[in-house]
Design a protein around this motif. Structure first.
Motif, PDB file in Angstrom:
ATOM      1  N   UNK A 149       0.840  -1.181   0.000  1.00  0.00           N
ATOM      2  CA  UNK A 149       0.000   0.000   0.000  1.00  0.00           C
ATOM      3  C   UNK A 149       0.882   1.239   0.000  1.00  0.00           C
ATOM      4  N   UNK A 150       0.658   2.202  -0.899  1.00  0.00           N
ATOM      5  CA  UNK A 150       1.483   3.410  -0.945  1.00  0.00           C
ATOM      6  C   UNK A 150       1.520   4.117   0.409  1.00  0.00           C
ATOM      7  N   UNK A 151       2.735   4.421   0.867  1.00  0.00           N
ATOM      8  CA  UNK A 151       2.888   5.138   2.131  1.00  0.00           C
ATOM      9  C   UNK A 151       2.731   4.287   3.363  1.00  0.00           C
ATOM     10  N   UNK A 152       2.571   2.973   3.188  1.00  0.00           N
ATOM     11  CA  UNK A 152       2.374   2.083   4.334  1.00  0.00           C
ATOM     12  C   UNK A 152       3.289   0.868   4.218  1.00  0.00           C
ATOM     13  N   UNK A 153       4.585   1.055   4.422  1.00  0.00           N
ATOM     14  CA  UNK A 153       5.496  -0.081   4.336  1.00  0.00           C
ATOM     15  C   UNK A 153       5.135  -1.130   5.379  1.00  0.00           C
ATOM     16  N   UNK A 154       5.192  -2.390   4.968  1.00  0.00           N
ATOM     17  CA  UNK A 154       4.874  -3.478   5.884  1.00  0.00           C
ATOM     18  C   UNK A 154       3.455  -3.977   5.778  1.00  0.00           C
ATOM     19  N   UNK A 155       2.583  -3.241   5.082  1.00  0.00           N
ATOM     20  CA  UNK A 155       1.197  -3.674   4.883  1.00  0.00           C
ATOM     21  C   UNK A 155       1.090  -4.313   3.500  1.00  0.00           C
ATOM     22  N   UNK A 156       0.826  -5.613   3.470  1.00  0.00           N
ATOM     23  CA  UNK A 156       0.736  -6.359   2.214  1.00  0.00           C
ATOM     24  C   UNK A 156      -0.666  -6.939   2.093  1.00  0.00           C
ATOM     25  N   UNK A 157      -1.283  -6.750   0.918  1.00  0.00           N
ATOM     26  CA  UNK A 157      -2.694  -7.074   0.730  1.00  0.00           C
ATOM     27  C   UNK A 157      -2.881  -7.904  -0.537  1.00  0.00           C
ATOM     28  N   UNK A 158      -3.891  -8.775  -0.499  1.00  0.00           N
ATOM     29  CA  UNK A 158      -4.419  -9.411  -1.704  1.00  0.00           C
ATOM     30  C   UNK A 158      -5.906  -9.100  -1.785  1.00  0.00           C
ATOM     31  N   UNK A 159      -6.382  -8.784  -2.987  1.00  0.00           N
ATOM     32  CA  UNK A 159      -7.808  -8.549  -3.207  1.00  0.00           C
ATOM     33  C   UNK A 159      -8.401  -9.751  -3.928  1.00  0.00           C
ATOM     34  N   UNK A 160      -9.542 -10.232  -3.442  1.00  0.00           N
ATOM     35  CA  UNK A 160     -10.182 -11.421  -4.009  1.00  0.00           C
ATOM     36  C   UNK A 160     -11.613 -11.090  -4.403  1.00  0.00           C
ATOM     37  N   UNK A 161     -11.976 -11.345  -5.638  1.00  0.00           N
ATOM     38  CA  UNK A 161     -13.348 -11.117  -6.083  1.00  0.00           C
ATOM     39  C   UNK A 161     -14.283 -12.079  -5.365  1.00  0.00           C
ATOM     40  N   UNK A 162     -15.425 -11.555  -4.880  1.00  0.00           N
ATOM     41  CA  UNK A 162     -16.394 -12.357  -4.142  1.00  0.00           C
ATOM     42  C   UNK A 162     -17.753 -12.325  -4.825  1.00  0.00           C
ATOM     43  N   UNK A 163     -18.559 -13.304  -4.478  1.00  0.00           N
ATOM     44  CA  UNK A 163     -19.938 -13.344  -4.965  1.00  0.00           C
ATOM     45  C   UNK A 163     -20.804 -12.491  -4.058  1.00  0.00           C
ATOM     46  N   UNK A 164     -21.266 -11.361  -4.569  1.00  0.00           N
ATOM     47  CA  UNK A 164     -22.180 -10.483  -3.844  1.00  0.00           C
ATOM     48  C   UNK A 164     -22.784  -9.530  -4.869  1.00  0.00           C
ATOM     49  N   UNK A 165     -23.524  -8.531  -4.392  1.00  0.00           N
ATOM     50  CA  UNK A 165     -24.231  -7.637  -5.321  1.00  0.00           C
ATOM     51  C   UNK A 165     -23.677  -6.222  -5.251  1.00  0.00           C
ATOM     52  N   UNK A 166     -23.653  -5.507  -6.389  1.00  0.00           N
ATOM     53  CA  UNK A 166     -23.299  -4.085  -6.354  1.00  0.00           C
ATOM     54  C   UNK A 166     -24.421  -3.278  -5.701  1.00  0.00           C
ATOM     55  N   UNK A 167     -24.207  -1.991  -5.434  1.00  0.00           N
ATOM     56  CA  UNK A 167     -25.211  -1.190  -4.725  1.00  0.00           C
ATOM     57  C   UNK A 167     -26.525  -1.069  -5.494  1.00  0.00           C
TER      58      UNK A 167
END
Length: 305
Positions: A149-167
């Motif tokens: 994450x920009x500006x946050x060294x040490x924070x590592x993330x993965x994004x996973x698409x999920x089954x749900x509905x948009x707004x």
């Protein structure tokens, strides 16, 4: 690393401002043992000073006032919020962006292409913010890759698409796309520990369950206890599934899935609707959760990993 729950309720908070369901009226009148909650959001930090805000709740100002770590006071105008990651484009996860408009630099905003497009066109928050601090958009990859994450060294993330509905306001409401709703996998590179966070979750696949089994903690959709909760109370016509949520009880419910995870995985329900009886601390449903080793998130809950 630390994850802090800023808000643990679904949209509207608890008690909800216009609701007289048994939980909301009961907590106002002091008839039930229940703790008020603000709307869903968490924050993550590797150093306790700079934080990734995951979802910007309409209650963000209340949450900042309740969380000293988000105001480290390093300058005359300052905030511990270094960046914001959005998991969807729901109003209860995005409206708080407007409250952050006084920043002196563009707000780093991480979201999928689909969510960023909704906030540019259907609910034009980013266009509004362009007249204030502005945003620095970062498109989240959905290919399973990890990112810092920009500006946050040490924070590592993965994004996973999920089954749900948009707004409901989305033109894609009846035809969900993979980027409309995500879960995030938060990694601690130093320890190898992982936390999975998904406040909106319509289904659990075998692959997702396998991933959850490898985590130290999971914070997952606790919106509804039963599939027809809103309908039975006369508060709506749609089921939990219609709204993109997996109820806790019943065949194929969240509790059935969580029971398949190892005992070493900390299991926490979050994004709890005001109608959900698990809010009653001495109720039968809360006791059923405790028997399954499942916790109910509360504002201020902290998880080290």
């Amino acid at each position: 690393m630390q994850l802090r729950v800023l808000g643990s309720s679904a949209g509207g908070g608890f008690p909800q401002w216009n609701c007289n369901c048994p939980q909301c009226d009961g907590v106002r009148q002091g008839r039930v043992r229940a703790t008020p909650r603000t709307q869903s959001s968490v924050a993550v930090s590797a150093d306790g000073r700079d934080w990734l805000l995951i979802n910007a709740s309409p209650d963000i100002l209340t949450q900042i006032r309740a969380t000293a770590q988000l105001q480290p006071a390093r300058a005359l105008r300052d905030s511990g919020i270094a960046a914001v990651l959005l998991m969807d484009a729901q109003i209860d996860h995005t409206a708080g962006l407007l409250m952050l408009r006084e920043r002196r630099s563009p707000l780093p905003l991480l979201a999928t292409r689909e969510v960023l497009a909704e906030l540019e066109d259907s609910l034009p928050l980013t266009r509004v913010l362009s007249h204030y601090c502005g945003v620095a958009p970062h498109v989240l990859p959905l290919d399973g890759s990890r990112f810092s994450v920009p500006g946050l060294p040490g924070v590592v993330v993965q994004a996973l698409a999920l089954s749900s509905s948009p707004p409901p306001y989305s033109p894609h409401r009846s035809a969900p796309r993979p980027g409309d709703n995500i879960g995030v996998l938060l990694h601690n590179p130093a320890t190898g520990a992982r936390i999975f966070y998904a406040p909106g979750l319509g289904a659990l696949t075998p692959e997702l369950l396998e991933l959850l089994a490898s985590c130290s903690a999971v914070l997952v959709d606790g919106t509804f206890w039963s599939a027809d909760e809103m309908q039975r109370l006369g508060l709506g016509t749609r089921s939990a599934a219609d709204m993109g949520h997996l109820p806790q009880s019943g065949p194929g419910g969240m509790l059935e899935h969580l029971a398949r995870l190892p005992a070493s995985v900390r299991k926490v329900l979050i994004h709890i609707n005001n109608t959900n009886p698990i809010l009653i601390e001495d109720g039968a449903e809360r006791a059923a959760l405790a028997a399954c080793g499942v916790e109910v998130a509360h504002d201020g809950m902290t998880i080290e990993f």
